[in-house]
Design an enzyme around this catalytic site. Structure first.
Site, mmCIF file in Angstrom:
data_model
loop_
_atom_site.group_PDB
_atom_site.id
_atom_site.type_symbol
_atom_site.label_atom_id
_atom_site.label_comp_id
_atom_site.label_asym_id
_atom_site.label_seq_id
_atom_site.Cartn_x
_atom_site.Cartn_y
_atom_site.Cartn_z
ATOM 1 N N THR A 383 37.272 38.659 46.510
ATOM 2 C CA THR A 383 37.199 39.108 45.298
ATOM 3 C C THR A 383 38.420 38.415 44.726
ATOM 4 O O THR A 383 39.660 38.074 45.143
ATOM 5 C CB THR A 383 37.468 40.736 45.368
ATOM 6 O OG1 THR A 383 36.457 41.303 46.127
ATOM 7 C CG2 THR A 383 37.623 41.254 44.058
ATOM 8 N N SER A 455 33.781 48.602 44.591
ATOM 9 C CA SER A 455 35.097 49.253 44.143
ATOM 10 C C SER A 455 35.578 48.706 43.125
ATOM 11 O O SER A 455 37.107 49.045 42.694
ATOM 12 C CB SER A 455 35.932 49.496 45.396
ATOM 13 O OG SER A 455 35.400 50.143 46.223
HETATM 14 O O1 DON Z 1 32.726 44.993 45.492
HETATM 15 C C1 DON Z 1 33.562 45.472 46.215
HETATM 16 O O2 DON Z 1 33.896 46.644 46.059
HETATM 17 C C2 DON Z 1 33.844 44.564 47.350
HETATM 18 N N1 DON Z 1 32.982 43.627 47.639
HETATM 19 C C3 DON Z 1 35.176 43.797 46.848
HETATM 20 C C4 DON Z 1 35.529 42.867 47.957
HETATM 21 C C5 DON Z 1 37.157 42.749 47.886
HETATM 22 O O3 DON Z 1 37.704 42.886 46.925
HETATM 23 C C6 DON Z 1 37.599 41.608 48.875
HETATM 24 N N2 DON Z 1 38.782 41.123 48.482
HETATM 25 N N3 DON Z 1 39.879 41.384 48.973
#
Ligand code: DON
Length: 572
Positions: A383, A455
Site C-alpha cells: 500500500t 483498512s
Molecule cells: O486494503 C487493505 O487494508 C490492505 N490490503 C492494505 C495493505 C497495506 O497497507 C500494506 N502496506 N503496508
C-alpha cells in the site's frame, strides 16, 4: 577561536551547497525533502521521483487529479512494492468549491472464486494460498480508476502527457534507493518461486543502492495504455497476457472478469470531530467509519484533558480501538453485497453504549468485548498513499495497494507488472486472521464479484469548512489507527505538522489483545503503568508511512514520513 568559527561556517556552507545541488550528488543518492511549504501546489508520496513527476504536472498547470494520475503511474514503476497498475485503491477528492466524492477502484473476487477456495479438504487454510502466487490475485482496478478520475476531473485532458514520465522511468530505468535494494533482496526467493520467466526484480547478484532498474516490458505495457486507453488493460493485449499467465499458473481470472471490472463513485463518509469536519472513505473500506467511531469515542471520554503519550492517553485510545475493531470483524464488507447500518455505528447513543464498559484505570480484556448490538437490518442481508493539493485548493487523498509488498509476487510475462494478493483481505475462514491479524466473518466472506474489505483510510479534514489537512498511510490494519493518531496529534495535542507525522506510534485492533508499539514509543514507566492496568505490550516494526499536507501558520505544508523514502515536493 575566530578561525574555529570561520572553519565551522565554511563547513556549514559546504554542506548546504552539497545538500542543495542535485548535480553534486553521487548518482545513487536522492535529495529527499521531508517538509515543504508552498501555495502553488504540493505532492507528498512514497518516492522522490514520483513526487517530482506530480509537482511537475502541477507546475505545467495540471490540477490535483492530473498530478494524482501521473504520480500513481510513476509509482507503479519506481515503487514496485506497492505502487501499481495490477492492484487497486481508493480516492477521496474534494474540489476547491467544496464538493467531495470518493472513487472505489478496489479489486474484486473473480467469478470462479468461492468461499472455501483457500481451505483444504478438512476445512483448514492452506498455507500461503491466499497470499503468494496467482490464486491470490483479485481483478485489478487501478487502470479503470485512473481513467475514471481522469475523464471526470482532469484539467489538462492530455493522458499521454500524464503517463509519459512513467514510460520514461520504466524504459530508461532509475537508480534504486537502499530501502528498495533491501526489499528486492529480501523477496528474491519468493520472486523465483512464483515466476518462471526472467523478471526485472531478480538479477544474479544482490541489489545495491544506486543500481539501475529498467522495466522494458512494463514500459511497453504503459505505451500501449497510452495508445489504446483503458480498454488496453481490460480487453486488449494486456488483458490477454493476464489471462494467459493465469491459465498457465492455476490462477482463475478470466477475460470476462477483466471485461466486467468497473470502479464505483461512492458518497464520501462525513463526520465531525470537535470543530473539524472529516471526509473519508466508505466501505468497502472499514477505515472511514472506524476512524469516526474512534474519534467519537475519544471525544466522549475527553481526550483533550490528557497529556500526550501518557498512560491515560494510550489506554483510552486502545479501549476505543478494541471496540471499533470488534465491530469491523462482525459487520464490515462490500456494501454491494452486505448492507451494514453505518448510521447506527456512528450514532451518539451507540458510541455511548460502547464506552459504558470503559474504565479509567483498567484494561477491558478483548475477550469480554464483542461487536456492538446492531438493530435488525431493513433488508437481507505494501500500500502507498498520495496527498496532493493544487494551486486552486483541489485536494486528493489517494491510497493504493497490491496488499503485501510486491503483492502476489507474480509478474505478468510480457506485461512486466506485478499482480496483487488482495484476496487475502477476505475472511478466508471465520476467525482465521489475515496477514494483518484481522479476523472477520460472513460480511467479508469470499463471493464472486465481491470486493474484499479494506483498512485504507484516505482522509481530508476541514476546519471552519476550509481545507485543513490531507492525510493517509499504508500499513494494513494499522492504517486506521495511524490516521487517527495524526488527527489527535494535530487537533488534541497541537503538534506542528512535522512532529505530528514523525511522532512514534502505537496500535491496537481488538485481536490480538495487545498494544503494539514502535520501539521509540512510550518510556519505561508508561509501559509499566499500562501493564499494571492489564494491557499487554509488544514492540514491533515501524507503523505506517504518512503523507500529509496540513495548513499551518497560514500556509500549506507537505510532510513526508521519515519512516521511508517518502518525499514532499512543491510546484514551481
Ligand atoms: O486494503 C487493505 O487494508 C490492505 N490490503 C492494505 C495493505 C497495506 O497497507 C500494506 N502496506 N503496508
Amino acid at each position: 577561536m575566530k578561525s574555529r568559527i570561520l572553519l565551522s561556517g565554511f563547513v556549514v556552507a559546504l554542506l548546504f551547497l552539497v545538500a542543495c545541488s542535485p548535480k553534486s550528488l553521487p548518482k545513487d543518492t536522492y535529495r529527499i525533502q521531508k517538509q515543504v511549504a508552498g501555495n502553488k501546489g504540493i505532492v507528498v508520496c512514497a518516492h522522490p521521483l514520483a513526487s517530482a513527476v506530480g509537482a511537475d504536472i502541477l507546475s505545467q498547470g495540471g490540477n490535483a487529479i492530473d498530478a494524482a494520475v501521473a504520480v500513481q503511474l510513476a509509482l507503479a514503476v519506481v515503487y514496485p512494492g506497492a505502487g501499481n497498475i495490477g492492484g487497486g485503491g481508493f480516492l477521496v477528492y474534494r474540489e476547491a468549491g467544496g464538493e467531495a466524492t470518493t472513487l472505489d477502484f478496489r479489486e474484486k473476487a473473480p467469478v470462479a472464486a468461492h468461499r472455501d477456495m483457500y481451505l483444504d479438504k478438512d476445512g483448514n487454510p492452506v498455507m500461503n494460498l491466499s497470499t503468494i502466487g496467482h490464486l491470490a490475485v483479485g481483478v485489478p482496478g487501478t487502470i479503470d480508476g485512473i481513467f475514471e478520475m481522469f475523464e471526470k476531473y482532469s484539467k489538462l485532458k492530455n493522458f499521454s502527457l500524464l503517463i509519459q514520465p512513467a514510460i520514461d522511468l520504466a524504459s530508461k530505468g532509475f537508480r534504486i534507493t537502499e530501502r528498495e535494494a533491501d526489499q528486492l533482496n529480501e523477496h528474491r526467493a519468493q520472486f523465483l518461486k512464483v515466476n518462471h520467466d526472467n523478471i526485472p526484480f531478480v538479477k544474479e547478484t544482490k541489489w545495491r543502492k544506486g543500481d539501475l532498474l529498467v522495466q522494458t516490458e512494463l514500459a511497453s505495457t504503459l505505451e500501449r495504455i497510452k495508445e489504446n486507453g483503458r480498454g488496453e488493460f481490460y480487453e486488449g493485449q494486456t488483458a490477454k497476457l493476464i489471462v494467459k499467465c493465469m491459465a498457465q499458473n492455476k490462477g482463475i481470472i478470466t477475460e470476462e472478469d477483466l471485461e466486467n471490472y468497473k470502479s464505483v463513485w461512492r458518497q464520501a463518509v462525513k463526520g465531525r470531530y470537535k470543530s473539524y469536519k472529516i471526509i473519508t472513505m466508505p466501505p468497502p473500506s472499514s477505515g472511514g467509519i472506524l476512524l469516526l467511531q474512534m474519534l467519537k469515542m475519544i471525544e466522549y471520554a475527553q481526550i483533550s484533558k490528557l497529556s500526550f503519550h501518557s498512560k491515560e492517553h494510550v489506554h483510552l485510545v486502545t479501549e476505543a480501538e478494541r471496540r471499533a475493531y470488534a465491530d469491523r470483524a462482525a459487520y464490515f464488507g462490500d456494501p454491494d453485497f452486505t448492507k451494514t447500518n453505518l448510521k447506527h455505528l456512528l450514532d451518539y447513543s451507540y458510541i455511548k453504549s460502547r464506552m459504558k464498559s470503559y474504565c479509567l484505570y483498567q484494561a477491558t480484556p478483548s475477550s469480554s468485548i464483542a461487536a456492538g448490538v446492531m438493530p435488525l437490518p431493513h433488508e437481507r442481508e505494501e500500500t502507498t498513499h498520495i496527498s496532493i493539493i493544487d494551486k486552486d485548493g483541489n485536494a486528493v487523498s489517494l491510497t493504493t495497494t497490491l496488499n503485501g509488498s510486491y503483492g502476489s509476487m507474480a509478474v505478468v510475462p510480457g506485461g512486466g507488472f506485478l499482480l496483487n494478493n488482495e484476496m487475502d483481505d477476505f475472511s478466508i475462514k471465520p476467525g482465521v486472521p489475515n496477514i494483518y491479524g484481522l479476523v472477520g466473518g460472513e460480511a467479508n466472506a469470499i463471493q464472486p464479484g465481491k470486493r474484499m474489505l479494506s483498512s485504507m483510510t484516505p482522509t481530508i479534514v476541514l476546519k471552519d469548512d476550509k481545507l485543513y489537512a490531507i492525510i493517509g498511510s499504508p500499513g494494513g490494519s494499522t492504517i486506521i489507527t495511524t490516521v487517527l493518531q495524526i488527527i489527535m496529534n494535530l487537533v488534541d495535542f497541537e503538534l506542528n505538522p512535522y512532529d505530528a507525522v514523525q511522532a512514534p506510534r502505537f496500535h491496537s485492533q481488538w485481536l490480538p489483545d495487545k498494544i503494539f508499539l514502535e520501539s521509540s514509543c512510550l518510556d519505561y514507566s508508561t509501559r509499566s503503568a499500562l501493564k499494571e492496568m492489564g494491557h499487554s505490550i509488544e514492540e514491533r516494526s515501524k507503523i505506517g508511512r504518512v503523507e500529509a499536507i496540513v495548513k499551518y501558520k497560514g500556509k500549506y505544508m507537505g510532510v513526508a514520513d521519515e519512516r521511508g523514502d517518502d518525499e514532499a515536493e512543491a510546484a514551481r
